[in-house]
Design a protein around this motif. Structure first.
Motif, mmCIF file in Angstrom:
data_model
loop_
_atom_site.group_PDB
_atom_site.id
_atom_site.type_symbol
_atom_site.label_atom_id
_atom_site.label_comp_id
_atom_site.label_asym_id
_atom_site.label_seq_id
_atom_site.Cartn_x
_atom_site.Cartn_y
_atom_site.Cartn_z
ATOM 1 N N LYS A 84 0.822 -1.207 0.000
ATOM 2 C CA LYS A 84 0.000 0.000 0.000
ATOM 3 C C LYS A 84 0.863 1.267 0.000
ATOM 4 N N LYS A 85 1.945 1.253 0.753
ATOM 5 C CA LYS A 85 2.860 2.406 0.768
ATOM 6 C C LYS A 85 3.501 2.594 -0.597
ATOM 7 N N PHE A 86 3.906 1.473 -1.201
ATOM 8 C CA PHE A 86 4.473 1.551 -2.557
ATOM 9 C C PHE A 86 3.463 2.125 -3.534
ATOM 10 N N ALA A 87 2.199 1.708 -3.401
ATOM 11 C CA ALA A 87 1.148 2.192 -4.300
ATOM 12 C C ALA A 87 0.958 3.696 -4.164
ATOM 13 N N LYS A 88 1.017 4.211 -2.940
ATOM 14 C CA LYS A 88 0.866 5.650 -2.711
ATOM 15 C C LYS A 88 2.028 6.424 -3.336
ATOM 16 N N ILE A 89 3.239 5.896 -3.131
ATOM 17 C CA ILE A 89 4.420 6.545 -3.727
ATOM 18 C C ILE A 89 4.320 6.533 -5.244
ATOM 19 N N PHE A 90 3.925 5.404 -5.797
ATOM 20 C CA PHE A 90 3.754 5.257 -7.245
ATOM 21 C C PHE A 90 2.742 6.267 -7.766
ATOM 22 N N ALA A 91 1.636 6.450 -7.024
ATOM 23 C CA ALA A 91 0.562 7.352 -7.446
ATOM 24 C C ALA A 91 1.014 8.809 -7.486
ATOM 25 N N VAL A 92 2.093 9.128 -6.785
ATOM 26 C CA VAL A 92 2.631 10.498 -6.792
ATOM 27 C C VAL A 92 3.751 10.630 -7.823
ATOM 28 N N VAL A 93 4.693 9.679 -7.789
ATOM 29 C CA VAL A 93 5.917 9.800 -8.597
ATOM 30 C C VAL A 93 5.645 9.682 -10.091
ATOM 31 N N VAL A 94 4.862 8.695 -10.499
ATOM 32 C CA VAL A 94 4.647 8.455 -11.934
ATOM 33 C C VAL A 94 3.890 9.603 -12.606
ATOM 34 N N PRO A 95 2.746 10.073 -12.064
ATOM 35 C CA PRO A 95 2.082 11.234 -12.681
ATOM 36 C C PRO A 95 2.960 12.487 -12.679
ATOM 37 N N LEU A 96 3.748 12.683 -11.608
ATOM 38 C CA LEU A 96 4.672 13.832 -11.582
ATOM 39 C C LEU A 96 5.708 13.721 -12.695
ATOM 40 N N ALA A 97 6.184 12.511 -12.942
ATOM 41 C CA ALA A 97 7.164 12.307 -14.017
ATOM 42 C C ALA A 97 6.544 12.613 -15.370
ATOM 43 N N PHE A 98 5.318 12.158 -15.604
ATOM 44 C CA PHE A 98 4.631 12.459 -16.857
ATOM 45 C C PHE A 98 4.428 13.970 -17.013
ATOM 46 N N ALA A 99 4.003 14.638 -15.941
ATOM 47 C CA ALA A 99 3.787 16.089 -15.992
ATOM 48 C C ALA A 99 5.099 16.815 -16.264
ATOM 49 N N PHE A 100 6.175 16.350 -15.641
ATOM 50 C CA PHE A 100 7.492 16.941 -15.860
ATOM 51 C C PHE A 100 7.898 16.845 -17.331
ATOM 52 N N ILE A 101 7.655 15.697 -17.939
ATOM 53 C CA ILE A 101 7.995 15.506 -19.355
ATOM 54 C C ILE A 101 7.255 16.511 -20.234
ATOM 55 N N ALA A 102 5.947 16.654 -20.007
ATOM 56 C CA ALA A 102 5.131 17.570 -20.812
ATOM 57 C C ALA A 102 5.601 19.008 -20.650
ATOM 58 N N ILE A 103 5.824 19.422 -19.403
ATOM 59 C CA ILE A 103 6.249 20.804 -19.130
ATOM 60 C C ILE A 103 7.648 21.058 -19.689
ATOM 61 N N TYR A 104 8.539 20.089 -19.521
ATOM 62 C CA TYR A 104 9.908 20.237 -20.018
ATOM 63 C C TYR A 104 9.924 20.467 -21.526
ATOM 64 N N HIS A 105 9.172 19.657 -22.261
ATOM 65 C CA HIS A 105 9.181 19.799 -23.715
ATOM 66 C C HIS A 105 8.494 21.077 -24.164
ATOM 67 N N HIS A 106 7.487 21.532 -23.386
ATOM 68 C CA HIS A 106 6.858 22.813 -23.717
ATOM 69 C C HIS A 106 7.845 23.965 -23.550
ATOM 70 N N LEU A 107 8.653 23.898 -22.508
ATOM 71 C CA LEU A 107 9.618 24.973 -22.210
ATOM 72 C C LEU A 107 10.883 24.867 -23.034
ATOM 73 N N ASN A 108 11.090 23.733 -23.673
ATOM 74 C CA ASN A 108 12.294 23.530 -24.482
ATOM 75 C C ASN A 108 11.917 23.077 -25.884
ATOM 76 N N PRO A 109 11.262 23.950 -26.646
ATOM 77 C CA PRO A 109 10.844 23.563 -27.996
ATOM 78 C C PRO A 109 12.046 23.433 -28.930
ATOM 79 N N ILE A 110 11.832 22.714 -30.010
ATOM 80 C CA ILE A 110 12.884 22.556 -31.014
ATOM 81 C C ILE A 110 12.923 23.815 -31.879
ATOM 82 N N THR A 111 14.077 24.397 -31.983
ATOM 83 C CA THR A 111 14.245 25.605 -32.813
ATOM 84 C C THR A 111 14.548 25.191 -34.246
ATOM 85 N N HIS A 112 13.762 25.719 -35.158
ATOM 86 C CA HIS A 112 13.916 25.335 -36.575
ATOM 87 C C HIS A 112 14.859 26.296 -37.278
#
Length: 224
Positions: free
Chosen positions: A196-224
């Protein structure tokens, strides 16, 4: 006949819901790992994405199983919500909300619906595009295209915000759903609290990682 039998059996519904949820959790682990590579190693991300996109076992065996898992999980979720609502209407003259259950568990159907809508957008953004690229347009293989295509998806602020909001709701869904899946499976031993503790940690870490990926790529666009 098998599906109808599962739907009619209360115990079977809970087992199928838990097992399909745990199956989707394993997919999330793989998905977040590959997508984090787009931040730290674009070349590895391209290689992994190309492998996943053209490997016949992944495409014609694992992908259909994944889609079936998503459908089964959401169908069972709707069925359980309807059955639980009927039970509450019969058992309680006054349903006291959070006095009986936490907000997250009482609103799993709503977070699930938003996640389902997000999955539709995600399939449109990536899966439909991939199918069109390979089978409709019949383009040649290009193992280097995946990183650029992914980053470009997050250039619009509205799409990035929508993804981040969906990941927050995914976290809430996992917070209750992942932990309760062990209970639904009847797990009750010395490892239960650890799970149960692992599940709670997973429920925080994995969505945060996905959100980080989206925000990172938005802030670091590819320059053409």
């Amino acid at each position: 006949y098998l599906l109808m039998s599962l739907i009619k059996s209360s115990l079977a519904r809970k087992y199928v819901m838990a097992l399909s949820g745990l199956f989707l959790v394993t997919f999330l682990i793989l998905h977040v790992t590959i997508n984090l590579a787009s931040v730290f190693s674009p070349d590895f991300f391209n290689e992994a994405s190309h492998f996943m996109g053209y490997n016949p076992i992944v495409q014609f065996l694992m992908q259909p199983i994944l889609i079936a898992g998503v459908i089964i999980h959401f169908v069972m979720g709707f069925v359980l919500e309807i059955q639980n609502k009927k039970a509450r209407d019969v058992s309680y003259v006054k349903y006291k909300g959070s006095a009986n259950a936490p907000w997250v568990s009482r609103n799993m159907i709503y977070s699930g619906l938003v996640i389902l809508a997000f999955l539709a957008l995600h399939f449109y953004d990536f899966w439909v595009h991939e199918m069109a690229y390979k089978y409709v347009e019949a383009n040649p293989e290009d193992p280097t295209r995946y990183y650029h295509e992914t980053v470009e998806k997050f250039e619009p602020i509205w799409r990035t915000v929508l993804y981040v909001v969906s990941f927050v709701l995914l976290g809430l869904h996992l917070w209750h759903g992942f932990a309760s899946s062990f209970q639904s499976m009847g797990a009750n031993n010395k490892y239960t609290e650890g799970f149960k503790k692992f599940a709670k940690i997973f429920a925080v870490v994995v969505p945060l990682a996905f959100a980080f990926i989206a925000i990172y790529h938005h802030l670091n666009p590819i320059t053409h």
